[in-house]
Every structure is written in structure tokens, then in C-alpha cells.
Motif scaffolding. Structure first.
Motif, PDB file in Angstrom:
ATOM      1  N   SER A   8      89.595 -19.825  40.577  1.00 13.88           N
ATOM      2  CA  SER A   8      88.657 -20.916  40.800  1.00 13.88           C
ATOM      3  C   SER A   8      89.405 -22.243  40.873  1.00 13.88           C
ATOM      4  CB  SER A   8      87.644 -20.972  39.655  1.00 13.88           C
ATOM      5  OG  SER A   8      88.298 -21.340  38.443  1.00 13.88           O
ATOM      6  N   ALA A   9      88.651 -23.302  41.183  1.00  7.66           N
ATOM      7  CA  ALA A   9      89.246 -24.635  41.232  1.00  7.66           C
ATOM      8  C   ALA A   9      89.808 -25.032  39.873  1.00  7.66           C
ATOM      9  CB  ALA A   9      88.192 -25.651  41.680  1.00  7.66           C
ATOM     10  N   TRP A  10      89.114 -24.653  38.791  1.00  7.17           N
ATOM     11  CA  TRP A  10      89.610 -24.978  37.460  1.00  7.17           C
ATOM     12  C   TRP A  10      90.902 -24.228  37.158  1.00  7.17           C
ATOM     13  CZ3 TRP A  10      87.893 -29.218  35.708  1.00  7.17           C
ATOM     14  CH2 TRP A  10      86.577 -29.620  35.924  1.00  7.17           C
ATOM     15  N   ASP A  15      96.673 -24.690  36.454  1.00  3.43           N
ATOM     16  CA  ASP A  15      97.997 -24.254  36.894  1.00  3.43           C
ATOM     17  C   ASP A  15      98.849 -25.444  37.332  1.00  3.43           C
ATOM     18  OD1 ASP A  15      99.792 -22.025  37.433  1.00  3.43           O
ATOM     19  OD2 ASP A  15      99.533 -22.516  39.549  1.00  3.43           O
ATOM     20  N   LEU A  16      98.262 -26.353  38.105  1.00  2.00           N
ATOM     21  CA  LEU A  16      98.990 -27.532  38.560  1.00  2.00           C
ATOM     22  C   LEU A  16      99.397 -28.416  37.385  1.00  2.00           C
ATOM     23  CD1 LEU A  16      96.933 -28.497  41.742  1.00  2.00           C
ATOM     24  CD2 LEU A  16      99.283 -27.626  41.689  1.00  2.00           C
ATOM     25  N   LEU A  17      98.499 -28.574  36.413  1.00  2.00           N
ATOM     26  CA  LEU A  17      98.821 -29.375  35.243  1.00  2.00           C
ATOM     27  C   LEU A  17      99.920 -28.719  34.417  1.00  2.00           C
ATOM     28  CD1 LEU A  17      95.256 -30.515  34.096  1.00  2.00           C
ATOM     29  CD2 LEU A  17      97.074 -31.959  35.014  1.00  2.00           C
ATOM     30  N   ARG A  18      99.841 -27.405  34.257  1.00  2.00           N
ATOM     31  CA  ARG A  18     100.847 -26.689  33.468  1.00  2.00           C
ATOM     32  C   ARG A  18     102.229 -26.817  34.090  1.00  2.00           C
ATOM     33  NH1 ARG A  18     103.122 -21.937  34.249  1.00  2.00           N
ATOM     34  NH2 ARG A  18     101.653 -21.434  35.924  1.00  2.00           N
ATOM     35  N   ILE A  19     102.295 -26.769  35.405  1.00  2.00           N
ATOM     36  CA  ILE A  19     103.579 -26.797  36.094  1.00  2.00           C
ATOM     37  C   ILE A  19     104.141 -28.218  36.185  1.00  2.00           C
ATOM     38  CG2 ILE A  19     104.717 -26.380  38.320  1.00  2.00           C
ATOM     39  CD1 ILE A  19     102.709 -24.108  38.775  1.00  2.00           C
ATOM     40  N   ASN A  20     103.269 -29.204  36.395  1.00  2.00           N
ATOM     41  CA  ASN A  20     103.749 -30.535  36.782  1.00  2.00           C
ATOM     42  C   ASN A  20     103.611 -31.629  35.737  1.00  2.00           C
ATOM     43  OD1 ASN A  20     104.373 -30.001  39.726  1.00  2.00           O
ATOM     44  ND2 ASN A  20     102.233 -29.386  39.697  1.00  2.00           N
ATOM     45  N   LEU A  25     105.410 -36.812  32.918  1.00  2.00           N
ATOM     46  CA  LEU A  25     105.648 -37.537  31.672  1.00  2.00           C
ATOM     47  C   LEU A  25     107.127 -37.872  31.499  1.00  2.00           C
ATOM     48  CD1 LEU A  25     103.245 -35.627  29.256  1.00  2.00           C
ATOM     49  CD2 LEU A  25     102.895 -37.847  30.352  1.00  2.00           C
ATOM     50  N   TYR A  26     108.013 -36.996  31.954  1.00 10.61           N
ATOM     51  CA  TYR A  26     109.450 -37.293  31.899  1.00 10.61           C
ATOM     52  C   TYR A  26     109.777 -38.517  32.757  1.00 10.61           C
ATOM     53  CZ  TYR A  26     110.659 -32.892  29.529  1.00 10.61           C
ATOM     54  OH  TYR A  26     110.779 -31.884  28.626  1.00 10.61           O
ATOM     55  N   VAL A  27     109.193 -38.576  33.945  1.00 10.07           N
ATOM     56  CA  VAL A  27     109.445 -39.715  34.832  1.00 10.07           C
ATOM     57  C   VAL A  27     108.958 -41.007  34.194  1.00 10.07           C
ATOM     58  CG1 VAL A  27     108.820 -40.762  37.044  1.00 10.07           C
ATOM     59  CG2 VAL A  27     109.400 -38.329  36.938  1.00 10.07           C
ATOM     60  N   TRP A  28     107.760 -40.971  33.602  1.00 13.07           N
ATOM     61  CA  TRP A  28     107.229 -42.181  32.959  1.00 13.07           C
ATOM     62  C   TRP A  28     108.074 -42.560  31.742  1.00 13.07           C
ATOM     63  CZ3 TRP A  28     104.652 -41.870  37.089  1.00 13.07           C
ATOM     64  CH2 TRP A  28     103.682 -42.824  37.420  1.00 13.07           C
ATOM     65  N   ALA A  29     108.506 -41.570  30.962  1.00 12.50           N
ATOM     66  CA  ALA A  29     109.351 -41.866  29.798  1.00 12.50           C
ATOM     67  C   ALA A  29     110.669 -42.496  30.233  1.00 12.50           C
ATOM     68  CB  ALA A  29     109.613 -40.583  29.008  1.00 12.50           C
ATOM     69  N   LEU A  30     111.254 -41.992  31.314  1.00 10.18           N
ATOM     70  CA  LEU A  30     112.496 -42.572  31.829  1.00 10.18           C
ATOM     71  C   LEU A  30     112.278 -44.014  32.261  1.00 10.18           C
ATOM     72  CD1 LEU A  30     115.447 -42.237  32.702  1.00 10.18           C
ATOM     73  CD2 LEU A  30     114.626 -41.342  34.893  1.00 10.18           C
ATOM     74  N   LEU A  31     111.166 -44.273  32.935  1.00 14.69           N
ATOM     75  CA  LEU A  31     110.854 -45.633  33.364  1.00 14.69           C
ATOM     76  C   LEU A  31     110.771 -46.578  32.177  1.00 14.69           C
ATOM     77  CD1 LEU A  31     109.827 -47.692  35.531  1.00 14.69           C
ATOM     78  CD2 LEU A  31     107.521 -46.862  35.004  1.00 14.69           C
ATOM     79  N   TYR A  32     110.117 -46.138  31.104  1.00 15.72           N
ATOM     80  CA  TYR A  32     109.948 -47.001  29.941  1.00 15.72           C
ATOM     81  C   TYR A  32     111.258 -47.168  29.169  1.00 15.72           C
ATOM     82  CZ  TYR A  32     105.006 -46.430  30.968  1.00 15.72           C
ATOM     83  OH  TYR A  32     103.796 -46.435  31.596  1.00 15.72           O
ATOM     84  N   ALA A  96      93.053 -32.051  38.879  1.00 10.73           N
ATOM     85  CA  ALA A  96      94.348 -32.282  38.249  1.00 10.73           C
ATOM     86  C   ALA A  96      94.827 -33.712  38.495  1.00 10.73           C
ATOM     87  CB  ALA A  96      95.368 -31.280  38.771  1.00 10.73           C
ATOM     88  N   ALA A  97      94.645 -34.201  39.719  1.00 11.12           N
ATOM     89  CA  ALA A  97      95.069 -35.563  40.054  1.00 11.12           C
ATOM     90  C   ALA A  97      94.278 -36.597  39.272  1.00 11.12           C
ATOM     91  CB  ALA A  97      94.921 -35.801  41.556  1.00 11.12           C
ATOM     92  N   LEU A  98      92.966 -36.389  39.127  1.00  7.41           N
ATOM     93  CA  LEU A  98      92.146 -37.327  38.373  1.00  7.41           C
ATOM     94  C   LEU A  98      92.557 -37.350  36.901  1.00  7.41           C
ATOM     95  CD1 LEU A  98      88.602 -36.677  39.910  1.00  7.41           C
ATOM     96  CD2 LEU A  98      90.087 -38.665  40.272  1.00  7.41           C
ATOM     97  N   ALA A  99      92.920 -36.190  36.366  1.00 10.06           N
ATOM     98  CA  ALA A  99      93.355 -36.134  34.971  1.00 10.06           C
ATOM     99  C   ALA A  99      94.665 -36.883  34.771  1.00 10.06           C
ATOM    100  CB  ALA A  99      93.502 -34.680  34.521  1.00 10.06           C
ATOM    101  N   VAL A 100      95.619 -36.659  35.694  1.00 11.19           N
ATOM    102  CA  VAL A 100      96.946 -37.261  35.539  1.00 11.19           C
ATOM    103  C   VAL A 100      96.943 -38.729  35.951  1.00 11.19           C
ATOM    104  CG1 VAL A 100      99.344 -37.182  36.320  1.00 11.19           C
ATOM    105  CG2 VAL A 100      98.132 -35.058  35.834  1.00 11.19           C
TER     106      VAL A 100
END
Length: 244
Positions: A8-10, A15-20, A25-32, A96-100
Motif C-alpha cells: 500500500s501507499a503507507w 519503506d522510503l522513510l526507513r531507507i532515506n 538527518l546526516y546531511v542536516w547534522a553536517l550542515l549544522y 514520506a515527503a510531507l513527513a520529512v
């Protein structure tokens, strides 16, 4: 005979959230971390008088635009090959995009601005925001969250629509359509008075509350337009070939 239930869409969203998500978060942590390093160097050499984080806040939106472009090219065919319908893929990617882009990354950005603001306050440094925003200092974390929720999300979906255009159309037809696909980003940022649109059309950093609400509402509408456009483009998009 065993019956296999299509994901399903969920399922796709999880799956997308688990993988990505960890990668995001690593990219954002590096930026900060880089921002904190720059602020430390500036404080050693002199007295900071402007938000360092504000200069770094432009790049993430374009990184998310690129990520949206990659999503269709990298994920549509593998998911469909494993029994996921185009509808489930589209809506799963949307959730997934709306969550992230609409919750997690804006919350991280609001927290970062708040921490920077508190550091400036604790050291008695003058704190100034250079770019046009809904907020005039990092302590207004609610407005920071709202602004980046809209900005990050509209950039991601604009990138996704651009990629879907190239999936659905020939390159000669998709290329001139890419600019109109980016237009909702311009409309959203101009309506809210932020980023380049805000810098060109509006200069006040502390907009009245009713005007702020209207600008945010326009941004949300632009996200909705992109979501619908993407759904229509991928509804029966060819896999492995393009229409001409």
C-alpha cells in the motif's frame, strides 16, 4: 493458490522513510556542524553580529529540489517492478515527503535557529537576520518552523514534478515544461516574503500576522498544486520508455 497483496501507499512511505531518513538527518547534522564551526572561528577572531545559520539556510532547499528530481528516476521502476502500483508509489512518496520536508527537517531547522539565537544572547552579541523571512530572530521558532515547512516541501515537490515530466514526456517536451513546474516555488516564496522572491518584492522582516497567514496559505496551495500535478503525471507513466 496463495494471494499476494500489493504494497500500500503507507508501506511505500514507511519503506522510503526507513531507507532515506537517516541520510537526510546526516546531511542536516553536517550542515549544522559546519555552521557551528564557522561561528566558533568568527567568535575567536572577532564578535559575531549576524546569524551564520541564515547564510547556510538557502542551500538545503535546492538540495531537496534535487532529491525530488532523483525520486522518480531512482525509485519508480524498482517499486513498480515489485508490484507497487503507480498510485501507491505516488501517495507513499507524498506521505514520506510531507513527513520529512514538512515536519522533521523544519523542526530541526527551528531548533538550530533557536540554539544559535540563545548562544548569541548568552554571549551578549548583537543578533541580526540578513535574509527576508517570516521571523526576525531565531527565538521565534514557531515561525521558523512554518516558513521552512512550506519552503522545503514546495521545493521537493517541484523537483519531483520536474522529474515526472521527463518520465512522462520526451526530453524536448519536458525541458520547456520544467520552468513552469518551478513557478509554484516562486509564487510561494514571494507570497510569504522569503528567500529570493521576498528579497526582490518585499523587504520587511516582520510581516503583520494576517499577511503572514495569507502568504503561508498561498504556499500550502502551491504545494497542493504540485502534488496533484505529480499524481496526474505518474498516473499511467510509462516504465522504460517515454511517449513522444
Amino acid at each position: 493458490m496463495s494471494h499476494h497483496t500489493a504494497p500500500s501507499a503507507w508501506d511505500v512511505a514507511r519503506d522510503l522513510l526507513r531507507i532515506n531518513l537517516r541520510y537526510f538527518l546526516y546531511v542536516w547534522a553536517l550542515l549544522y556542524l559546519i555552521t557551528a564551526g564557522i561561528l566558533t572561528v568568527v567568535s575567536v577572531l572577532g564578535t559575531p553580529d549576524v546569524s551564520v545559520l541564515d547564510f547556510a539556510s538557502y542551500a538545503p532547499r535546492y538540495w531537496l529540489l534535487t532529491t525530488g528530481i532523483i525520486l522518480t528516476a531512482a525509485c519508480l521502476r524498482p517499486y513498480v517492478a515489485h508490484g507497487v502500483t503507480r498510485r501507491s508509489f505516488t501517495w507513499g512518496g507524498t506521505w514520506a515527503a510531507l513527513a520529512v520536508c514538512g515536519v522533521i527537517l523544519p523542526a530541526a531547522s527551528a531548533a538550530a535557529y533557536l540554539v544559535e539565537y540563545l548562544v548569541f544572547q548568552a554571549n551578549g552579541w548583537h543578533y541580526q537576520i540578513e535574509g527576508p523571512h517570516l521571523f526576525d530572530h531565531g527565538g521565534r521558532w514557531g515561525l521558523v518552523f512554518v516558513e521552512f515547512a512550506v519552503v522545503f516541501t514546495v521545493h521537493f515537490f517541484a523537483g519531483w514534478v520536474i522529474a515526472s515530466l521527463f518520465t512522462r514526456l520526451s526530453p524536448f517536451k519536458a525541458l520547456p515544461s520544467a520552468l513552469p513546474a518551478f513557478l509554484p516555488v516562486v509564487v510561494a516564496e514571494t507570497a510569504m516574503g522569503v528567500s529570493w522572491g521576498g528579497r526582490i518584492w518585499r523587504v520587511d522582516l516582520d510581516l503583520p500576522l494576517p499577511e503572514t497567514r495569507v502568504g503561508v496559505a498561498v504556499g500550502v496551495v502551491m504545494i497542493g498544486v504540485l502534488v496533484v500535478a505529480n499524481r496526474l503525471l505518474l498516473k499511467d507513466a510509462p516504465i522504460g520508455c517515454r511517449t513522444h
